[in-house]
Design a protein around this motif. Sequence first.
Motif, short mmCIF file in Angstrom:
data_model
loop_
_atom_site.label_atom_id
_atom_site.label_comp_id
_atom_site.label_asym_id
_atom_site.label_seq_id
_atom_site.Cartn_x
_atom_site.Cartn_y
_atom_site.Cartn_z
N VAL A 64 0.84 -1.19 0.00
CA VAL A 64 0.00 0.00 0.00
C VAL A 64 0.88 1.24 0.00
O VAL A 64 1.79 1.37 0.82
CB VAL A 64 -0.93 0.02 1.24
CG1 VAL A 64 -1.71 1.32 1.29
CG2 VAL A 64 -1.88 -1.16 1.21
N GLN A 65 0.61 2.15 -0.94
CA GLN A 65 1.30 3.43 -0.94
C GLN A 65 0.38 4.46 -1.59
O GLN A 65 -0.35 4.16 -2.53
CB GLN A 65 2.64 3.32 -1.66
CG GLN A 65 2.66 3.54 -3.15
CD GLN A 65 2.70 5.01 -3.52
OE1 GLN A 65 3.25 5.85 -2.80
NE2 GLN A 65 2.10 5.34 -4.66
N SER A 66 0.39 5.69 -1.06
CA SER A 66 -0.53 6.72 -1.56
C SER A 66 0.19 8.02 -1.91
O SER A 66 -0.42 9.08 -1.98
CB SER A 66 -1.61 7.00 -0.51
OG SER A 66 -1.02 7.32 0.74
N ASP A 141 5.85 4.70 3.96
CA ASP A 141 5.57 5.97 4.62
C ASP A 141 6.22 7.12 3.87
O ASP A 141 6.83 6.93 2.81
CB ASP A 141 5.98 5.93 6.09
CG ASP A 141 7.50 5.87 6.29
OD1 ASP A 141 8.26 6.14 5.34
OD2 ASP A 141 7.93 5.55 7.42
N GLU A 142 6.12 8.33 4.41
CA GLU A 142 6.59 9.52 3.71
C GLU A 142 8.10 9.56 3.53
O GLU A 142 8.63 10.30 2.70
CB GLU A 142 6.14 10.77 4.45
CG GLU A 142 6.68 10.89 5.86
CD GLU A 142 6.16 12.12 6.59
OE1 GLU A 142 6.49 12.29 7.77
OE2 GLU A 142 5.41 12.90 5.96
N ASN A 143 8.84 8.76 4.32
CA ASN A 143 10.29 8.73 4.22
C ASN A 143 10.79 7.59 3.35
O ASN A 143 11.98 7.25 3.41
CB ASN A 143 10.89 8.60 5.63
CG ASN A 143 10.53 9.77 6.52
OD1 ASN A 143 10.59 10.92 6.09
ND2 ASN A 143 10.13 9.48 7.75
N GLU A 144 9.89 7.00 2.56
CA GLU A 144 10.22 5.85 1.71
C GLU A 144 10.78 4.70 2.56
O GLU A 144 11.70 4.00 2.17
CB GLU A 144 11.17 6.22 0.58
CG GLU A 144 10.57 7.19 -0.42
CD GLU A 144 11.30 7.22 -1.75
OE1 GLU A 144 12.25 6.43 -1.92
OE2 GLU A 144 10.92 8.03 -2.62
N THR A 145 10.17 4.56 3.73
CA THR A 145 10.48 3.43 4.61
C THR A 145 9.29 2.49 4.60
O THR A 145 8.14 2.94 4.59
CB THR A 145 10.74 3.93 6.04
OG1 THR A 145 11.88 4.79 6.04
CG2 THR A 145 10.99 2.77 6.99
N LEU A 146 9.56 1.20 4.58
CA LEU A 146 8.50 0.21 4.54
C LEU A 146 8.19 -0.29 5.95
O LEU A 146 9.08 -0.76 6.66
CB LEU A 146 8.90 -0.97 3.65
CG LEU A 146 9.31 -0.61 2.21
CD1 LEU A 146 9.67 -1.87 1.43
CD2 LEU A 146 8.21 0.17 1.50
N ARG A 147 6.95 -0.15 6.34
CA ARG A 147 6.46 -0.69 7.61
C ARG A 147 5.67 -1.96 7.28
O ARG A 147 4.90 -1.97 6.33
CB ARG A 147 5.61 0.34 8.34
CG ARG A 147 6.39 1.63 8.64
CD ARG A 147 5.55 2.70 9.28
NE ARG A 147 6.31 3.93 9.44
CZ ARG A 147 6.98 4.28 10.53
NH1 ARG A 147 6.99 3.46 11.57
NH2 ARG A 147 7.63 5.42 10.60
N MET A 148 5.86 -3.00 8.06
CA MET A 148 5.32 -4.30 7.70
C MET A 148 4.48 -4.90 8.81
O MET A 148 4.66 -4.59 9.99
CB MET A 148 6.47 -5.26 7.35
CG MET A 148 7.37 -4.77 6.24
SD MET A 148 8.69 -5.94 5.83
CE MET A 148 9.61 -4.96 4.64
N THR A 230 -2.87 4.88 7.99
CA THR A 230 -3.09 5.96 7.02
C THR A 230 -1.77 6.69 6.82
O THR A 230 -1.48 7.69 7.49
CB THR A 230 -4.17 6.95 7.52
OG1 THR A 230 -3.82 7.41 8.82
CG2 THR A 230 -5.53 6.27 7.58
N PRO A 231 -0.94 6.22 5.91
CA PRO A 231 0.43 6.72 5.78
C PRO A 231 0.59 8.12 5.22
O PRO A 231 1.63 8.72 5.38
CB PRO A 231 1.08 5.70 4.85
CG PRO A 231 -0.06 5.11 4.08
CD PRO A 231 -1.21 5.08 5.04
N ARG A 232 -0.41 8.65 4.57
CA ARG A 232 -0.26 9.98 3.99
C ARG A 232 -1.28 10.98 4.53
O ARG A 232 -0.95 12.07 4.96
CB ARG A 232 -0.38 9.91 2.46
CG ARG A 232 -0.13 11.26 1.81
CD ARG A 232 -0.28 11.19 0.30
NE ARG A 232 0.11 12.44 -0.33
CZ ARG A 232 0.02 12.68 -1.62
NH1 ARG A 232 -0.45 11.75 -2.43
NH2 ARG A 232 0.40 13.84 -2.11
N ILE A 233 -2.52 10.59 4.51
CA ILE A 233 -3.59 11.47 4.96
C ILE A 233 -3.89 11.17 6.42
O ILE A 233 -4.21 10.04 6.79
CB ILE A 233 -4.86 11.25 4.11
CG1 ILE A 233 -4.55 11.48 2.63
CG2 ILE A 233 -5.98 12.17 4.56
CD1 ILE A 233 -5.68 11.10 1.70
#
Length: 282
Positions: A64-66, A141-148, A230-233
């Motif tokens: 998921v990425q937005s 997330d906003e830092n191009e880090t992947l949370r799993m 909700t990684p962006r909004i």
Amino acid sequence: MRKIFLICCFMLAAGCTSAPQYQSPAPLTTKENSESYKLFKHDGVNTASHVQVHLDEAKDIAYVQSFGGGGVALGVAFGPLGVLANISMIQAETKSDLTQLYNKIPIPVSAMFTEAASAKSIHYDDNAEGRFHPFMMVVRDENETLRMGTALIVELPQADGKVWSGRYTHQTALHVPLKNVADGLDESEYKTIYDAIQQSFNELTDIYQQDRLGQLTDHEQILVNSTFLTPRITIELNGVLLKQDENRVLVRSGLGIISLPQDDSLELEKVRVKASKKRAKS
């Protein structure tokens, strides 16, 4: 316009204009009874969109990425055309990420869930009535880090003919740079992810079983702000606190039961209940 499955769910669950609706407790069972399940694919998870794709052929790893669009302001400024532009730009970013990440996290999701479930006397059976859809989640997330993390969607037929459905989600404490995965995981990096996902499925099945046994007690109402959800909004999710310690928090919400690490990706706030105004005497 394609459905924004994940974002819409969060917006509905936020309950801005009406009383929040939470996932009901799972149908009760007894500790003496073992449980069986068969596998299915939930349409909402199995269907790709501009914000959600899959990183493996089996579609067991949902990504998921937005990011990539002009944000909310573009939609407000340009109306429907702005929304469509946002979708197009986000989709391009998602496709770029997919090209870099596809098959780069070779986690045997199904086997790992089977192992975790069997340890709780929950066994796979093609003839079972209950249906499970376990999967792994990777969120940018906003830092191009992947949370799993991991998730499990459950459907259980009831005696009255209705089907109880629920979702359980568990976020790990992993923070993996997207570039590291795109460049290829070394042995140590892969083992770290593998072990964390196996532990995540272990804890996820334990939470599910606690729910079936009626061991999850609702406490105070809270608002949850989670980068993983909700990684962006920024959308505050209404929830009811089930458990909390220095490491993790367990919440019942409209998105199911969610276990989150107490780290920089999470903010909690107690809901302040307004006192009712006293009527003036006539």
